[in-house]
Each structure stands twice: as C-alpha cells, then as structure tokens.
Design a protein around this motif. Structure first.
Motif, PDB file in Angstrom:
ATOM      1  N   THR A 203       0.832  -1.205   0.000  1.00  0.00           N
ATOM      2  CA  THR A 203       0.000   0.000   0.000  1.00  0.00           C
ATOM      3  C   THR A 203       0.862   1.249   0.000  1.00  0.00           C
ATOM      4  N   HIS A 204       0.229   2.362  -0.400  1.00  0.00           N
ATOM      5  CA  HIS A 204       0.856   3.674  -0.283  1.00  0.00           C
ATOM      6  C   HIS A 204       0.254   4.460   0.890  1.00  0.00           C
ATOM      7  N   GLU A 205      -0.619   3.802   1.656  1.00  0.00           N
ATOM      8  CA  GLU A 205      -1.289   4.465   2.773  1.00  0.00           C
ATOM      9  C   GLU A 205      -0.373   4.434   4.000  1.00  0.00           C
ATOM     10  N   MET A 206       0.409   5.492   4.171  1.00  0.00           N
ATOM     11  CA  MET A 206       1.396   5.513   5.245  1.00  0.00           C
ATOM     12  C   MET A 206       0.750   5.564   6.632  1.00  0.00           C
ATOM     13  N   ALA A 213       0.336  -1.739  11.193  1.00  0.00           N
ATOM     14  CA  ALA A 213       1.378  -2.737  10.925  1.00  0.00           C
ATOM     15  C   ALA A 213       2.149  -3.121  12.179  1.00  0.00           C
ATOM     16  N   ASP A 214       2.506  -4.385  12.259  1.00  0.00           N
ATOM     17  CA  ASP A 214       3.479  -4.842  13.250  1.00  0.00           C
ATOM     18  C   ASP A 214       4.896  -4.589  12.744  1.00  0.00           C
ATOM     19  N   ARG A 215       5.078  -4.756  11.427  1.00  0.00           N
ATOM     20  CA  ARG A 215       6.357  -4.455  10.789  1.00  0.00           C
ATOM     21  C   ARG A 215       6.097  -3.835   9.428  1.00  0.00           C
ATOM     22  N   VAL A 216       7.037  -3.015   8.987  1.00  0.00           N
ATOM     23  CA  VAL A 216       6.950  -2.378   7.679  1.00  0.00           C
ATOM     24  C   VAL A 216       8.206  -2.731   6.892  1.00  0.00           C
ATOM     25  N   LEU A 217       8.004  -3.155   5.646  1.00  0.00           N
ATOM     26  CA  LEU A 217       9.108  -3.510   4.748  1.00  0.00           C
ATOM     27  C   LEU A 217       9.235  -2.435   3.685  1.00  0.00           C
ATOM     28  N   PHE A 218      10.471  -2.105   3.334  1.00  0.00           N
ATOM     29  CA  PHE A 218      10.730  -1.140   2.254  1.00  0.00           C
ATOM     30  C   PHE A 218      11.537  -1.822   1.166  1.00  0.00           C
ATOM     31  N   MET A 219      11.012  -1.754  -0.056  1.00  0.00           N
ATOM     32  CA  MET A 219      11.686  -2.374  -1.196  1.00  0.00           C
ATOM     33  C   MET A 219      12.121  -1.326  -2.205  1.00  0.00           C
ATOM     34  N   GLU A 220      13.236  -1.588  -2.856  1.00  0.00           N
ATOM     35  CA  GLU A 220      13.790  -0.685  -3.872  1.00  0.00           C
ATOM     36  C   GLU A 220      14.535  -1.540  -4.894  1.00  0.00           C
ATOM     37  N   VAL A 226      14.723  -2.605   4.078  1.00  0.00           N
ATOM     38  CA  VAL A 226      14.394  -2.350   5.483  1.00  0.00           C
ATOM     39  C   VAL A 226      13.250  -3.264   5.901  1.00  0.00           C
ATOM     40  N   ASP A 227      13.363  -3.837   7.091  1.00  0.00           N
ATOM     41  CA  ASP A 227      12.311  -4.643   7.721  1.00  0.00           C
ATOM     42  C   ASP A 227      12.338  -4.265   9.190  1.00  0.00           C
ATOM     43  N   ASP A 228      11.381  -3.413   9.618  1.00  0.00           N
ATOM     44  CA  ASP A 228      11.488  -2.869  10.977  1.00  0.00           C
ATOM     45  C   ASP A 228      10.107  -2.517  11.513  1.00  0.00           C
ATOM     46  N   THR A 229      10.065  -2.143  12.790  1.00  0.00           N
ATOM     47  CA  THR A 229       8.828  -1.719  13.414  1.00  0.00           C
ATOM     48  C   THR A 229       8.403  -0.359  12.848  1.00  0.00           C
ATOM     49  N   PRO A 230       7.103  -0.048  12.880  1.00  0.00           N
ATOM     50  CA  PRO A 230       6.658   1.248  12.363  1.00  0.00           C
ATOM     51  C   PRO A 230       7.340   2.436  13.044  1.00  0.00           C
ATOM     52  N   THR A 231       7.583   2.339  14.345  1.00  0.00           N
ATOM     53  CA  THR A 231       8.195   3.459  15.060  1.00  0.00           C
ATOM     54  C   THR A 231       9.578   3.773  14.510  1.00  0.00           C
ATOM     55  N   THR A 232      10.412   2.745  14.400  1.00  0.00           N
ATOM     56  CA  THR A 232      11.757   2.954  13.858  1.00  0.00           C
ATOM     57  C   THR A 232      11.694   3.324  12.385  1.00  0.00           C
ATOM     58  N   PHE A 233      10.842   2.619  11.645  1.00  0.00           N
ATOM     59  CA  PHE A 233      10.724   2.814  10.201  1.00  0.00           C
ATOM     60  C   PHE A 233      10.435   4.268   9.857  1.00  0.00           C
ATOM     61  N   PHE A 234       9.455   4.870  10.544  1.00  0.00           N
ATOM     62  CA  PHE A 234       9.021   6.220  10.198  1.00  0.00           C
ATOM     63  C   PHE A 234       9.769   7.311  10.968  1.00  0.00           C
ATOM     64  N   ASP A 235      10.109   7.049  12.219  1.00  0.00           N
ATOM     65  CA  ASP A 235      10.687   8.103  13.052  1.00  0.00           C
ATOM     66  C   ASP A 235      12.214   8.138  13.029  1.00  0.00           C
ATOM     67  N   ASN A 236      12.825   7.006  12.703  1.00  0.00           N
ATOM     68  CA  ASN A 236      14.285   6.944  12.657  1.00  0.00           C
ATOM     69  C   ASN A 236      14.707   5.999  11.541  1.00  0.00           C
ATOM     70  N   PRO A 237      14.441   6.346  10.271  1.00  0.00           N
ATOM     71  CA  PRO A 237      14.673   5.427   9.150  1.00  0.00           C
ATOM     72  C   PRO A 237      16.106   4.882   9.152  1.00  0.00           C
ATOM     73  N   PRO A 238      16.243   3.537   9.122  1.00  0.00           N
ATOM     74  CA  PRO A 238      17.575   2.945   9.232  1.00  0.00           C
ATOM     75  C   PRO A 238      18.333   2.853   7.908  1.00  0.00           C
ATOM     76  N   HIS A 239      17.777   3.411   6.834  1.00  0.00           N
ATOM     77  CA  HIS A 239      18.456   3.369   5.536  1.00  0.00           C
ATOM     78  C   HIS A 239      18.263   4.724   4.851  1.00  0.00           C
ATOM     79  N   SER A 240      19.306   5.234   4.236  1.00  0.00           N
ATOM     80  CA  SER A 240      19.244   6.562   3.624  1.00  0.00           C
ATOM     81  C   SER A 240      18.216   6.623   2.498  1.00  0.00           C
ATOM     82  N   ARG A 241      18.065   5.527   1.748  1.00  0.00           N
ATOM     83  CA  ARG A 241      17.087   5.532   0.650  1.00  0.00           C
ATOM     84  C   ARG A 241      15.669   5.584   1.192  1.00  0.00           C
ATOM     85  N   LEU A 242      15.415   4.914   2.308  1.00  0.00           N
ATOM     86  CA  LEU A 242      14.107   5.014   2.944  1.00  0.00           C
ATOM     87  C   LEU A 242      13.847   6.428   3.422  1.00  0.00           C
TER      88      LEU A 242
END
Length: 250
Positions: A203-206, A213-220, A226-242
């Motif tokens: 989905t594109h519904e952030m 979500a329990d986990r959010v995956l980011f594909m490129e 990235v495969d992480d919790t929503p909190t980390t995913f959105f508030d502290n993205p662990p990858h520069s492309r994300l």
C-alpha cells in the motif's frame, strides 16, 4: 473465525529471486518471515518489486530461485497441491473483478460453492455474516453496477474471506478508489487485523502502515532494504534511501 495453527511462522520466504523472460531481475535475494496474526505492510516506489513479491506468496508469480513455505508447507515441493494451498491464502487486488451479472451475495458465495464444494446453506449463512462484517448487509441483493468503488472493494474482501483463508494478501487495495472511499476499506482491513488475521499489505497508505502494521518492509529495485517496526521505520529510518523516500511521500 480465525483458524488456529501449529507453529508461529505463517510465511517464510528465503532468498527469492525472480527473473522475467526479458532479463528483468524483479526480485533479488528477498527473504522475509511473517508470523501468525501479524500485519506486515510493504511499501516502496513504483517498480520496486513489492507487488511481484506479494504475488509470489500464492504463486501467481513463480520464483526463479529460493523457497517459500506457507504455514509449514513448501510451496514448490512436488507433492504440494498448489490449488489447495491457494485456498489458504486470500488475495484482494487493485481491481474488484466482480461478476457484473451476479448479485453481491452471489459473488461472495461463488468460490466456496464451486471450488470448495461446501454446503449451500452453510455458504450462504457465512456470506451474509461476512457482508455484515464489511458493512454491506443492506446491499446483499444489489449488483456491482449499483455500488461505489469502496463498496465493490469491500465485497471483494468478503469474497476472499468466504474461502476461510489463514492469510490475506492485499495488493494496493485502495489505489483505484476515490479519496473519500479509501477510509471505508481501510477500516475493514483494520477490523481484520484486530481479529488476528495474518496479513501482508502492499500500500501507499502511510497512516495505515504506521497505525496497524506490526512491521513495515521497504523495497527498492527488487531488494528488501528495510524490515522494521513502524516506530523505527518512520521516526528513525535505518536506511538513507528510505529516509529519502519518506521525505517525498510524507
């Protein structure tokens, strides 16, 4: 009613590669695990491979290498009945794909009657319950042409649930809807998550990803970055492309 399972890993995808005949490398060593009753949301730019990955989970797309197991069953084992396995994995697409000559109730009842050969009275009772669950109890006798886009997508969800799947896959289920109809479909999906349904959602519904979500995956470019919790995913993205992607869409 959600079924009980043995084991906690409902989907195990290991080192999946997908090549198309034109040489396109659509998936590159993608590995992911989805646990029982977990909601996993997959996001990424267009062409990143997220829908291709989702479609491999019920073999609408065959993989070139790697392995996929569904509730402990190896999808590519020679003894696996893929049609039977698909009954365990419901899927909702961007398009509604309802039969225009059938009523809402008939659309929902069709697969359990024709594929699963279940008792008609039991199938009709279950279909009516599902249509009530998705808020369409007053539309049972209507035809698709009499429904809004959001209503048709809710029928499509009820139709997938009518097969009593263990897992639900959603491929951008709101992308074809007018903005005011998106919420009614997302509310149904939130209800399924609260009921404990195992779900994988492209989905594109952030907002949905952050809230449900329990986990959010980011594909490129076919890779899972990235495969992480929503909190980390959105508030502290662990990858520069994300981080770059989120800065453009939020």
């Amino acid at each position: 009613m959600i079924k009980e399972y043995q084991g906690n890993d409902m989907i195990v995808a290991t080192q999946i590669d997908k090549f198309y005949g034109n040489g396109c490398h659509a998936l590159k060593a993608v590995s992911a695990i989805v646990h029982r009753a977990e909601v996993v949301v997959v996001i990424g730019p267009s062409g990143s491979g997220k829908s291709t990955f989702l479609r491999t989970l019920n073999q609408l797309e065959t993989i070139s290498s790697g392995s996929i197991s569904i509730d402990g069953t190896d999808m590519y084992d020679k003894d696996t009945d893929i049609n039977k396995l698909r009954e365990e994995v419901g899927m909702v697409f961007q398009g509604f794909n309802l039969f225009p000559h059938m009523s809402v109730l008939e659309n929902v009842m069709l697969a359990p009657l024709k594929v699963s050969k279940r008792n008609r009275q039991e199938v009709e009772s279950h279909a009516r319950q599902l249509l009530c669950k998705v808020g369409l109890e007053t539309r049972i006798d209507n035809y698709p042409s009499q429904l809004s886009g959001g209503q048709m997508q809710r029928v499509a969800i009820a139709r997938a649930l009518a097969m009593k799947p263990n897992i639900m896959l959603f491929d951008e289920p709101t992308s074809a809807l007018d903005p005011e109809m998106v919420g009614e479909v997302l509310d149904v999906m939130k209800g399924l998550a609260e009921d404990g349904m195992t779900m994988v959602v492209v989905t594109h519904e952030m907002g949905f990803a952050r809230e449900v979500a329990d986990r959010v995956l980011f594909m490129e470019e076919g890779q899972l970055l990235v495969d992480d919790t929503p909190t980390t995913f959105f508030d502290n993205p662990p990858h520069s492309r994300l981080a770059e992607f989120l800065s453009q869409v939020l």
